[in-house]
Write a protein that holds these residues in place. Structure first.
Motif, short mmCIF file in Angstrom:
data_model
loop_
_atom_site.label_atom_id
_atom_site.label_comp_id
_atom_site.label_asym_id
_atom_site.label_seq_id
_atom_site.Cartn_x
_atom_site.Cartn_y
_atom_site.Cartn_z
N HIS A 4 1.90 6.85 -6.78
CA HIS A 4 0.63 7.40 -7.27
C HIS A 4 -0.14 6.36 -8.09
O HIS A 4 -0.61 6.65 -9.19
CB HIS A 4 0.86 8.68 -8.07
CG HIS A 4 1.74 9.66 -7.37
ND1 HIS A 4 1.33 10.39 -6.28
CD2 HIS A 4 3.04 9.99 -7.57
CE1 HIS A 4 2.31 11.14 -5.85
NE2 HIS A 4 3.38 10.93 -6.61
N GLU B 194 1.02 4.17 -2.93
CA GLU B 194 0.87 5.58 -2.57
C GLU B 194 2.06 6.40 -3.06
O GLU B 194 1.90 7.46 -3.66
CB GLU B 194 0.71 5.71 -1.07
CG GLU B 194 0.41 7.13 -0.62
CD GLU B 194 0.19 7.20 0.88
OE1 GLU B 194 0.82 8.08 1.52
OE2 GLU B 194 -0.60 6.38 1.40
N THR C 9 0.83 -1.21 0.00
CA THR C 9 0.00 0.00 0.00
C THR C 9 0.86 1.26 0.00
O THR C 9 0.54 2.22 -0.69
CB THR C 9 -0.97 0.01 1.19
OG1 THR C 9 -0.25 -0.14 2.41
CG2 THR C 9 -2.01 -1.10 1.07
N SER C 10 1.96 1.26 0.73
CA SER C 10 2.84 2.45 0.72
C SER C 10 3.55 2.58 -0.63
O SER C 10 3.78 3.71 -1.09
CB SER C 10 3.83 2.41 1.88
OG SER C 10 4.70 1.32 1.77
#
Length: 133
Positions: free
Chosen positions: A58, A55, A51-52
């Motif tokens: 993008h 993020e 998930t990071s």
């Protein structure tokens, strides 16, 4: 395209494999071909890293349906789903895409070498890869 199956796998009868298939990013998987892996060291920190990574780059998961299964499994079981891995057809060109290769490089080649240090398994990173790309 590569076909891989385990030496202990075989087709026992015509129609033994369900026809309900989903195709995502050049990878075919049976809808019922997911199961929950037990919560162990092979999952520790992997969901958070994925998930990071998305993020920081993008990204939104390209296979929202599969990502929802991943997310829900993590939230409810603190584990990650895995594909039944005894039979697989893979399009090599998918894994040679720059974005997919960058993800795999982040998993294996960038300090602190997470796959090596945490023992993250290919069966779990494969599901994440298919959901993300």
């Amino acid at each position: 395209t590569i076909l891989r199956f385990d030496t202990d796998s075989c087709f026992v009868a015509a129609g033994a494999v369900e026809e309900d298939e989903a195709i995502t990013s050049g990878h075919v998987y049976r809808n019922n071909g997911l199961r929950v892996g037990k919560n162990d060291t092979w999952t520790e920190g992997l969901y958070e890293f994925a998930t990071s990574y998305m993020e920081a780059n993008h990204m939104k998961p390209r296979n929202a349906r599969l990502w929802n299964i991943v997310r829900k499994t993590w939230e409810e079981e603190q584990s990650l789903p895995i594909f039944y891995k005894n039979f697989e057809i893979v399009r090599v060109s998918f894994f040679r895409r720059r974005d997919v290769m960058a993800w795999h490089e982040a998993l294996t080649e960038v300090m602190p070498f997470r796959v090596l240090r945490h023992g993250w398994s290919d069966v779990r990173t494969r599901v994440l890869t298919m959901a993300m790309f």
